[in-house]
Structures are given as structure tokens and as C-alpha cells.
Motif scaffolding. Structure first.
Motif, PDB file in Angstrom:
ATOM      1  N   MET A   1       0.850  -1.176   0.000  1.00 56.37           N
ATOM      2  CA  MET A   1       0.000   0.000   0.000  1.00 56.37           C
ATOM      3  C   MET A   1       0.891   1.233   0.000  1.00 56.37           C
ATOM      4  O   MET A   1       1.812   1.318   0.799  1.00 56.37           O
ATOM      5  N   PRO A   2       0.653   2.178  -0.877  1.00 56.45           N
ATOM      6  CA  PRO A   2       1.505   3.357  -0.922  1.00 56.45           C
ATOM      7  C   PRO A   2       1.284   4.241   0.300  1.00 56.45           C
ATOM      8  O   PRO A   2       0.224   4.226   0.907  1.00 56.45           O
ATOM      9  N   SER A   3       2.320   4.987   0.651  1.00 58.63           N
ATOM     10  CA  SER A   3       2.173   5.907   1.768  1.00 58.63           C
ATOM     11  C   SER A   3       1.243   7.044   1.353  1.00 58.63           C
ATOM     12  O   SER A   3       1.046   7.293   0.162  1.00 58.63           O
ATOM     13  N   PRO A   4       0.648   7.751   2.317  1.00 55.26           N
ATOM     14  CA  PRO A   4      -0.284   8.831   1.969  1.00 55.26           C
ATOM     15  C   PRO A   4       0.329   9.912   1.086  1.00 55.26           C
ATOM     16  O   PRO A   4      -0.366  10.533   0.283  1.00 55.26           O
ATOM     17  N   SER A   5       1.645  10.124   1.185  1.00 57.94           N
ATOM     18  CA  SER A   5       2.275  11.166   0.381  1.00 57.94           C
ATOM     19  C   SER A   5       2.687  10.664  -1.010  1.00 57.94           C
ATOM     20  O   SER A   5       2.918  11.461  -1.902  1.00 57.94           O
ATOM     21  N   ALA A   6       2.754   9.344  -1.185  1.00 60.67           N
ATOM     22  CA  ALA A   6       3.165   8.797  -2.482  1.00 60.67           C
ATOM     23  C   ALA A   6       1.968   8.757  -3.433  1.00 60.67           C
ATOM     24  O   ALA A   6       0.863   8.407  -3.038  1.00 60.67           O
ATOM     25  N   PRO A   7       2.188   9.114  -4.685  1.00 57.09           N
ATOM     26  CA  PRO A   7       1.085   9.058  -5.647  1.00 57.09           C
ATOM     27  C   PRO A   7       0.736   7.606  -5.995  1.00 57.09           C
ATOM     28  O   PRO A   7       1.570   6.711  -5.889  1.00 57.09           O
ATOM     29  N   GLU A   8      -0.507   7.401  -6.399  1.00 56.56           N
ATOM     30  CA  GLU A   8      -0.974   6.076  -6.816  1.00 56.56           C
ATOM     31  C   GLU A   8      -0.224   5.647  -8.074  1.00 56.56           C
ATOM     32  O   GLU A   8       0.027   6.461  -8.953  1.00 56.56           O
ATOM     33  N   ARG A   9       0.138   4.391  -8.156  1.00 57.29           N
ATOM     34  CA  ARG A   9       0.829   3.857  -9.341  1.00 57.29           C
ATOM     35  C   ARG A   9      -0.211   3.211 -10.241  1.00 57.29           C
ATOM     36  O   ARG A   9      -0.975   2.360  -9.808  1.00 57.29           O
ATOM     37  N   TYR A  10      -0.250   3.614 -11.491  1.00 59.86           N
ATOM     38  CA  TYR A  10      -1.167   3.053 -12.478  1.00 59.86           C
ATOM     39  C   TYR A  10      -0.385   2.186 -13.452  1.00 59.86           C
ATOM     40  O   TYR A  10       0.667   2.585 -13.938  1.00 59.86           O
ATOM     41  N   LEU A  11      -0.914   1.002 -13.729  1.00 54.26           N
ATOM     42  CA  LEU A  11      -0.226   0.019 -14.545  1.00 54.26           C
ATOM     43  C   LEU A  11      -0.894  -0.122 -15.904  1.00 54.26           C
ATOM     44  O   LEU A  11      -2.110   0.003 -16.026  1.00 54.26           O
ATOM     45  N   THR A  12      -0.094  -0.426 -16.911  1.00 57.13           N
ATOM     46  CA  THR A  12      -0.635  -0.712 -18.230  1.00 57.13           C
ATOM     47  C   THR A  12      -1.170  -2.142 -18.230  1.00 57.13           C
ATOM     48  O   THR A  12      -0.887  -2.926 -17.320  1.00 57.13           O
ATOM     49  N   VAL A  13      -1.906  -2.480 -19.254  1.00 56.65           N
ATOM     50  CA  VAL A  13      -2.434  -3.839 -19.387  1.00 56.65           C
ATOM     51  C   VAL A  13      -1.277  -4.837 -19.474  1.00 56.65           C
ATOM     52  O   VAL A  13      -1.331  -5.912 -18.868  1.00 56.65           O
ATOM     53  N   ALA A  14      -0.221  -4.475 -20.170  1.00 63.42           N
ATOM     54  CA  ALA A  14       0.950  -5.352 -20.287  1.00 63.42           C
ATOM     55  C   ALA A  14       1.608  -5.583 -18.932  1.00 63.42           C
ATOM     56  O   ALA A  14       2.014  -6.706 -18.610  1.00 63.42           O
ATOM     57  N   GLU A  15       1.712  -4.535 -18.119  1.00 64.28           N
ATOM     58  CA  GLU A  15       2.304  -4.678 -16.783  1.00 64.28           C
ATOM     59  C   GLU A  15       1.430  -5.557 -15.889  1.00 64.28           C
ATOM     60  O   GLU A  15       1.943  -6.390 -15.136  1.00 64.28           O
ATOM     61  N   VAL A  16       0.121  -5.390 -15.974  1.00 70.68           N
ATOM     62  CA  VAL A  16      -0.803  -6.213 -15.190  1.00 70.68           C
ATOM     63  C   VAL A  16      -0.666  -7.672 -15.605  1.00 70.68           C
ATOM     64  O   VAL A  16      -0.596  -8.569 -14.762  1.00 70.68           O
ATOM     65  N   ALA A  17      -0.600  -7.925 -16.898  1.00 74.49           N
ATOM     66  CA  ALA A  17      -0.443  -9.291 -17.394  1.00 74.49           C
ATOM     67  C   ALA A  17       0.858  -9.913 -16.896  1.00 74.49           C
ATOM     68  O   ALA A  17       0.873 -11.083 -16.501  1.00 74.49           O
ATOM     69  N   GLU A  18       1.916  -9.132 -16.876  1.00 75.93           N
ATOM     70  CA  GLU A  18       3.200  -9.641 -16.400  1.00 75.93           C
ATOM     71  C   GLU A  18       3.134  -9.981 -14.918  1.00 75.93           C
ATOM     72  O   GLU A  18       3.619 -11.026 -14.484  1.00 75.93           O
ATOM     73  N   ILE A  19       2.508  -9.122 -14.118  1.00 72.50           N
ATOM     74  CA  ILE A  19       2.376  -9.366 -12.682  1.00 72.50           C
ATOM     75  C   ILE A  19       1.549 -10.627 -12.423  1.00 72.50           C
ATOM     76  O   ILE A  19       1.885 -11.445 -11.569  1.00 72.50           O
ATOM     77  N   LEU A  20       0.467 -10.796 -13.190  1.00 72.68           N
ATOM     78  CA  LEU A  20      -0.403 -11.958 -13.007  1.00 72.68           C
ATOM     79  C   LEU A  20       0.161 -13.218 -13.666  1.00 72.68           C
ATOM     80  O   LEU A  20      -0.331 -14.314 -13.415  1.00 72.68           O
ATOM     81  N   GLY A  21       1.158 -13.046 -14.515  1.00 69.18           N
ATOM     82  CA  GLY A  21       1.737 -14.198 -15.203  1.00 69.18           C
ATOM     83  C   GLY A  21       0.822 -14.735 -16.294  1.00 69.18           C
ATOM     84  O   GLY A  21       0.750 -15.945 -16.508  1.00 69.18           O
TER      85      GLY A  21
END
Length: 80
Positions: A1-21
Motif C-alpha cells: 500500500m503506498p504511503s499517503p504522500s506517495a502518488p498512486e501507481r497506475y499500470l498498463t495492461v501489459a504490466e498487469v499481465a506480467e504481474i499476473l503471469g
């Protein structure tokens, strides 16, 4: 979970696919079926990392400890 001061990280579809395998088709299907929240910026689709983490958590199946019956194999033969 990001800290309150850190901005939210948005992922591309390719990055999501890589994370999920998986291939890119799977996250695209999740988006098309509205099974995961996403952000559309023009023609680009992005998924927040926190949303992906919540999706993974919600769809994680816990392992089951096998139960042992009260009877042993030798006892089964005697019972029959």
C-alpha cells in the motif's frame, strides 16, 4: 500500500499481465467484463496497483489442511 504522500501507481495492461503471469488477453477480459476497476485516459486503459492488489487478495483461495479420518487403513479392513 503506498504511503499517503506517495502518488498512486497506475499500470498498463501489459504490466498487469506480467504481474499476473498471463497474456494481455486476460486483463483485457477482466476490463471488458467490468470485473476489475480501471481508469481510461483517452484511448489508454490503466489499472491502479492498489486495485490489482485487492483483486489478487479477493481471488486468492486459501490452502486446505487435509483432514484425517478417525479410522486407519487396517481398521477399515476389520470394519468390513
Amino acid at each position: 500500500m503506498p504511503s499517503p504522500s506517495a502518488p498512486e501507481r497506475y499500470l498498463t495492461v501489459a504490466e498487469v499481465a506480467e504481474i499476473l503471469g498471463t497474456t494481455e488477453r486476460f486483463p483485457r477480459r477482466l476490463i471488458a467484463e467490468r470485473r476489475i476497476a480501471f481508469v481510461k485516459v483517452g484511448k489508454h486503459v490503466r489499472i491502479a496497483r492498489t486495485v490489482l492488489d485487492a483483486y489478487i487478495e479477493a481471488n486468492t483461495v486459501p490452502s486446505v489442511t487435509p483432514r484425517r479420518s478417525g479410522l486407519r487403513r487396517a481398521d477399515l479392513r476389520r470394519a468390513a
